[in-house]
Motif scaffolding. Sequence first.
Motif, mmCIF file in Angstrom:
data_model
loop_
_atom_site.group_PDB
_atom_site.id
_atom_site.type_symbol
_atom_site.label_atom_id
_atom_site.label_comp_id
_atom_site.label_asym_id
_atom_site.label_seq_id
_atom_site.Cartn_x
_atom_site.Cartn_y
_atom_site.Cartn_z
ATOM 1 N N GLY A 1 -28.004 16.578 121.101
ATOM 2 C CA GLY A 1 -29.045 15.608 120.732
ATOM 3 C C GLY A 1 -29.039 14.363 121.599
ATOM 4 O O GLY A 1 -29.446 13.289 121.170
ATOM 5 N N ARG B 1 -28.733 18.624 125.362
ATOM 6 C CA ARG B 1 -29.763 19.002 124.382
ATOM 7 C C ARG B 1 -29.114 19.454 123.078
ATOM 8 O O ARG B 1 -29.552 19.067 122.000
ATOM 9 C CB ARG B 1 -30.636 20.101 124.976
ATOM 10 N N SER C 1 -26.372 7.917 123.819
ATOM 11 C CA SER C 1 -27.647 8.535 123.427
ATOM 12 C C SER C 1 -28.487 8.994 124.617
ATOM 13 O O SER C 1 -29.428 9.754 124.451
ATOM 14 C CB SER C 1 -28.439 7.608 122.514
#
Length: 461
Positions: free
Chosen positions: A25, A22, A3
Amino acid sequence: MISKILIANRGEIALRIVRACRELGIKTLAVYSEADEQSLHVQLADEAICIGPASPSESYLKADRIISAAEISDVDAIHPGYGFLSEKAEFVEQCESCKIKFIGPSSEIIRNMGDKALAIETARKAGIPTVPGSDGVIPTTEEAVKVAESIGYPVLIKAVSGGGGKGMRVAHNSAAFHKEFEVAKAEAEKAFGDGDVYLEKFINNPRHIEFQILADNHGNVVHLGERDCSVQRRHQKLIEEAPSPFLTDELREKMGNAAIQAAKSVGYTNAGTIEFLVDEDGNFYFIEMNTRIQVEHPVTEEITDTDLIKEQIRITDGQKLRFTQDEIVINRHAIECRINAEDPMRNFAPCPGTIDLYYPPGGHGVRVDSHVYGGYQIPPYYDSMIGKLITYGRNREIAMDRMYRALGEFIISGIKTTIPFSKAIMQDPVFRNGKATTKFIEEFVERANMDTLLQSNHNIE
Ligand code: MV4
């Protein structure tokens, strides 16, 4: 699940990684030196940490500081980009022991492929063609002479830790061999702290053709075709393209299979490149493997419609490759010109400074990967590449015409760049006919009248 990613690099590749994250995510942490505060990747990342002074040895090469930044900010993985720590096995070990994922192959593979004599030996054992040469490192001059005689002159002496042509010397006969051997060893010792060398038959006027591969952690390996990187100046690539204008479909298939075989034989994972030399008769020889993403990866992305950075991240995340070899279809041609802050009229001397106007080209089939902008100050501490211009289209002719057009549109004022030089190459008959070998630039500079060439040929001077 990954993440957050720390980007252990600067410049255009750092921005390239921010962009991929990006779209996936994934949060990004930029680390930067005091000289790079104004760089676009620092502005565009979600977080940024200054890791030290301008000098790479005090910042981008400081593994401890980068690992500390990763731990403070709680990242899951580190993307090393190219250069800096990207092929340092020790750094990968540090990541491994801190339970931070390294976006690239294991430390073991990086260490083994970093020893070029070992990489060649491994390839040879796997049945991949290699240049006739010594079986690994040669310790003494006496033994080396014997091997050189049996290979036959001219012989090339190469450093096992080599790169950038350092520690590489040609010997044309036994009289010259002793001296060249000693010089190569001394150069290698000075440049890499490792004087070990090996021998190869010298291939005259080769092409440099490399295959991009992707390998997941489930045993799947594919190649995404080749890149022709023959247009180089003093071991610095200037123009890369894909597919190679030299390869037939038959040779491409053979070399692609050899590349996959090479990767499989070492249990390779993540993105990598298998480098070959191809001689005038179409014989190909494995010379080395690069265990990182490379500067010129966009030409492969544009001909295969893949995002190699995203694929690297997915592989590190444990996902299976999303396509088989059959599903990789190449029906486009792409060319990349590196845009360097260098003065072609002054022997390509670096010219850092402030970019006054910056107006990148656009339109159909044009891609610009760069971290600079109008008003940006190019720091003098790093390499001179400030961006890459990639053009693509249905065939080579279209990609070349588009490159000529896009270079003509590109306005970077305040500093000298390689733009007008590359523009002249786009009009050169040898390049246009797909006949450029590794001798091309040298011959081009000799043939061309640089004064008229560079002055009459660009929108601004
Ligand atoms: C060679 C060669 C000829 N014969 N090996 C230069 C850098 C390193 N990666 C491999 N290099 C070469 N290895 C044999 N046996 C010629 C070169 C070479 C070269 C290779 C690729 C692109 C540009 C080059 C420019 C000069 C020499």
